[in-house]
Scaffold this motif. Structure first.
Motif, PDB file in Angstrom:
ATOM      1  N   SER A  30     -23.318  90.392  15.377  1.00 42.48           N
ATOM      2  CA  SER A  30     -22.812  90.231  16.843  1.00 42.48           C
ATOM      3  C   SER A  30     -23.185  89.156  17.507  1.00 42.48           C
ATOM      4  O   SER A  30     -22.712  88.503  18.309  1.00 42.48           O
ATOM      5  CB  SER A  30     -22.665  91.592  17.503  1.00 42.48           C
ATOM      6  N   ALA A  31     -24.394  88.858  17.408  1.00 41.12           N
ATOM      7  CA  ALA A  31     -25.268  87.860  18.267  1.00 41.12           C
ATOM      8  C   ALA A  31     -25.387  86.524  17.505  1.00 41.12           C
ATOM      9  O   ALA A  31     -25.530  85.471  17.995  1.00 41.12           O
ATOM     10  CB  ALA A  31     -26.802  88.312  18.727  1.00 41.12           C
ATOM     11  N   ASP A  32     -25.151  86.662  16.061  1.00 37.68           N
ATOM     12  CA  ASP A  32     -24.955  85.455  15.411  1.00 37.68           C
ATOM     13  C   ASP A  32     -23.858  84.487  15.393  1.00 37.68           C
ATOM     14  O   ASP A  32     -22.727  84.854  15.872  1.00 37.68           O
ATOM     15  CB  ASP A  32     -25.089  85.832  13.990  1.00 37.68           C
ATOM     16  N   THR A  33     -24.301  83.053  15.325  1.00 37.10           N
ATOM     17  CA  THR A  33     -23.327  82.172  15.185  1.00 37.10           C
ATOM     18  C   THR A  33     -22.695  82.204  13.661  1.00 37.10           C
ATOM     19  O   THR A  33     -23.469  82.086  12.879  1.00 37.10           O
ATOM     20  CB  THR A  33     -23.953  80.831  15.397  1.00 37.10           C
ATOM     21  N   MET A  34     -21.304  82.345  13.630  1.00 35.05           N
ATOM     22  CA  MET A  34     -20.472  82.497  12.422  1.00 35.05           C
ATOM     23  C   MET A  34     -19.797  81.171  12.328  1.00 35.05           C
ATOM     24  O   MET A  34     -19.220  80.664  13.353  1.00 35.05           O
ATOM     25  CB  MET A  34     -19.846  83.785  12.453  1.00 35.05           C
ATOM     26  N   GLY A  35     -19.674  80.968  10.791  1.00 35.68           N
ATOM     27  CA  GLY A  35     -18.924  79.539  10.667  1.00 35.68           C
ATOM     28  C   GLY A  35     -17.973  79.761   9.511  1.00 35.68           C
ATOM     29  O   GLY A  35     -18.267  80.509   8.582  1.00 35.68           O
ATOM     30  N   TRP A  36     -16.860  78.804   9.423  1.00 35.19           N
ATOM     31  CA  TRP A  36     -16.122  78.700   8.343  1.00 35.19           C
ATOM     32  C   TRP A  36     -16.429  77.135   7.777  1.00 35.19           C
ATOM     33  O   TRP A  36     -16.178  76.335   8.664  1.00 35.19           O
ATOM     34  CB  TRP A  36     -14.584  79.152   8.701  1.00 35.19           C
ATOM     35  N   TYR A  37     -16.428  76.916   6.309  1.00 34.62           N
ATOM     36  CA  TYR A  37     -16.295  75.932   5.876  1.00 34.62           C
ATOM     37  C   TYR A  37     -15.519  75.745   4.920  1.00 34.62           C
ATOM     38  O   TYR A  37     -15.156  76.856   4.200  1.00 34.62           O
ATOM     39  CB  TYR A  37     -17.834  75.369   5.365  1.00 34.62           C
ATOM     40  N   ARG A  38     -15.128  74.734   4.216  1.00 37.78           N
ATOM     41  CA  ARG A  38     -14.432  74.535   3.173  1.00 37.78           C
ATOM     42  C   ARG A  38     -14.823  73.712   2.225  1.00 37.78           C
ATOM     43  O   ARG A  38     -15.340  72.514   2.503  1.00 37.78           O
ATOM     44  CB  ARG A  38     -12.800  74.370   3.519  1.00 37.78           C
ATOM     45  N   LYS A  39     -14.466  73.876   0.842  1.00 42.98           N
ATOM     46  CA  LYS A  39     -14.837  72.960  -0.310  1.00 42.98           C
ATOM     47  C   LYS A  39     -13.349  72.347  -0.887  1.00 42.98           C
ATOM     48  O   LYS A  39     -12.654  73.419  -1.186  1.00 42.98           O
ATOM     49  CB  LYS A  39     -15.547  73.590  -1.455  1.00 42.98           C
ATOM     50  N   ALA A  40     -12.995  71.029  -0.727  1.00 45.89           N
ATOM     51  CA  ALA A  40     -11.845  70.869  -1.249  1.00 45.89           C
ATOM     52  C   ALA A  40     -11.703  70.642  -2.826  1.00 45.89           C
ATOM     53  O   ALA A  40     -12.971  70.570  -3.403  1.00 45.89           O
ATOM     54  CB  ALA A  40     -11.335  69.284  -0.665  1.00 45.89           C
ATOM     55  N   PRO A  41     -10.707  70.573  -3.488  1.00 49.52           N
ATOM     56  CA  PRO A  41     -10.680  70.237  -4.828  1.00 49.52           C
ATOM     57  C   PRO A  41     -11.434  69.128  -5.306  1.00 49.52           C
ATOM     58  O   PRO A  41     -11.727  69.239  -6.660  1.00 49.52           O
ATOM     59  CB  PRO A  41      -9.227  70.167  -5.340  1.00 49.52           C
ATOM     60  N   ASP A  42     -11.377  67.880  -4.634  1.00 50.13           N
ATOM     61  CA  ASP A  42     -12.125  66.778  -5.020  1.00 50.13           C
ATOM     62  C   ASP A  42     -13.849  67.114  -4.892  1.00 50.13           C
ATOM     63  O   ASP A  42     -14.530  66.148  -5.275  1.00 50.13           O
ATOM     64  CB  ASP A  42     -11.892  65.535  -4.242  1.00 50.13           C
ATOM     65  N   GLY A  43     -14.273  68.091  -4.461  1.00 44.87           N
ATOM     66  CA  GLY A  43     -15.644  68.648  -4.092  1.00 44.87           C
ATOM     67  C   GLY A  43     -16.369  68.207  -2.911  1.00 44.87           C
ATOM     68  O   GLY A  43     -17.207  68.581  -2.554  1.00 44.87           O
ATOM     69  N   GLY A  44     -15.350  67.726  -2.104  1.00 45.73           N
ATOM     70  CA  GLY A  44     -15.834  67.499  -0.776  1.00 45.73           C
ATOM     71  C   GLY A  44     -15.859  68.718   0.205  1.00 45.73           C
ATOM     72  O   GLY A  44     -15.259  69.583   0.075  1.00 45.73           O
ATOM     73  N   SER A  45     -16.923  68.687   1.158  1.00 47.38           N
ATOM     74  CA  SER A  45     -16.991  69.771   1.940  1.00 47.38           C
ATOM     75  C   SER A  45     -16.782  69.420   3.501  1.00 47.38           C
ATOM     76  O   SER A  45     -17.124  68.435   3.828  1.00 47.38           O
ATOM     77  CB  SER A  45     -18.441  70.368   1.740  1.00 47.38           C
ATOM     78  N   ASP A  46     -15.987  70.321   4.169  1.00 45.11           N
ATOM     79  CA  ASP A  46     -15.597  70.190   5.451  1.00 45.11           C
ATOM     80  C   ASP A  46     -16.262  71.334   6.465  1.00 45.11           C
ATOM     81  O   ASP A  46     -16.084  72.532   5.889  1.00 45.11           O
ATOM     82  CB  ASP A  46     -14.031  70.087   5.736  1.00 45.11           C
ATOM     83  N   PHE A  47     -16.344  71.074   7.547  1.00 44.09           N
ATOM     84  CA  PHE A  47     -16.854  71.987   8.530  1.00 44.09           C
ATOM     85  C   PHE A  47     -15.289  72.412   9.169  1.00 44.09           C
ATOM     86  O   PHE A  47     -14.700  71.536   9.440  1.00 44.09           O
ATOM     87  CB  PHE A  47     -17.811  71.436   9.645  1.00 44.09           C
ATOM     88  N   VAL A  48     -15.041  73.608   9.162  1.00 45.14           N
ATOM     89  CA  VAL A  48     -13.874  74.014   9.661  1.00 45.14           C
ATOM     90  C   VAL A  48     -13.897  74.710  11.283  1.00 45.14           C
ATOM     91  O   VAL A  48     -13.319  73.888  12.132  1.00 45.14           O
ATOM     92  CB  VAL A  48     -13.278  75.228   8.902  1.00 45.14           C
ATOM     93  N   ALA A  49     -14.689  75.670  11.396  1.00 46.18           N
ATOM     94  CA  ALA A  49     -14.757  76.422  12.665  1.00 46.18           C
ATOM     95  C   ALA A  49     -16.142  76.878  13.027  1.00 46.18           C
ATOM     96  O   ALA A  49     -16.510  77.476  11.962  1.00 46.18           O
ATOM     97  CB  ALA A  49     -13.512  77.018  12.890  1.00 46.18           C
ATOM     98  N   MET A  50     -16.389  77.357  14.182  1.00 43.24           N
ATOM     99  CA  MET A  50     -17.675  77.930  14.578  1.00 43.24           C
ATOM    100  C   MET A  50     -17.461  78.858  15.627  1.00 43.24           C
ATOM    101  O   MET A  50     -16.734  78.247  16.578  1.00 43.24           O
ATOM    102  CB  MET A  50     -18.942  77.038  14.605  1.00 43.24           C
TER     103      MET A  50
END
Length: 113
Positions: A30-50
């Motif tokens: 509950s006190a942690d920072t949580m995030g979502w990231y994604r890895k695209a089919p071409d292998g690239g990674s993106d930050f999505v949300a936090m």
């Protein structure tokens, strides 16, 4: 042992919506920072949300205005609501407990045009 388990991915048409969930076990996040990231089919990674433990949210430029990150601390769960999906949103979405640098196994999202 801390575990993060994502769910909610699937195949959706352009313009559609999905809601991803991430359940954290083995720790009170509950006190942690949580995030979502994604890895695209071409292998690239993106930050999505936090989202911080205080509920402050941050979004990647490509998803601003379309995605919403939220949390239910009583259930140790983090959500990612994705609207107006685009083909470029396709990828494997990972939940991350940023505070302890732990990832889940990912859930796959495919947006078809």
């Amino acid at each position: 042992q801390v575990q993060l388990v994502e769910s909610g991915g699937g195949l959706v048409q352009v313009g559609g919506s999905l809601k991803l969930s991430c359940v954290i076990s083995g720790r009170d996040s509950s006190a942690d920072t949580m995030g979502w990231y994604r890895k695209a089919p071409d292998g690239g990674s993106d930050f999505v949300a936090m989202i911080s433990g205080f509920g402050i949210t941050t979004y990647g430029e490509s998803v601003k205005g379309r995605f919403t990150i939220s949390r239910a601390n009583t259930d140790n769960t983090v959500f990612l609501t994705m609207n107006r999906l685009k083909p470029e949103d396709t990828g494997v979405y990972f939940c991350k407990d940023v505070t302890i640098q732990a990832y889940g196994q990912g859930t796959e999202v495919t947006v078809s045009s």
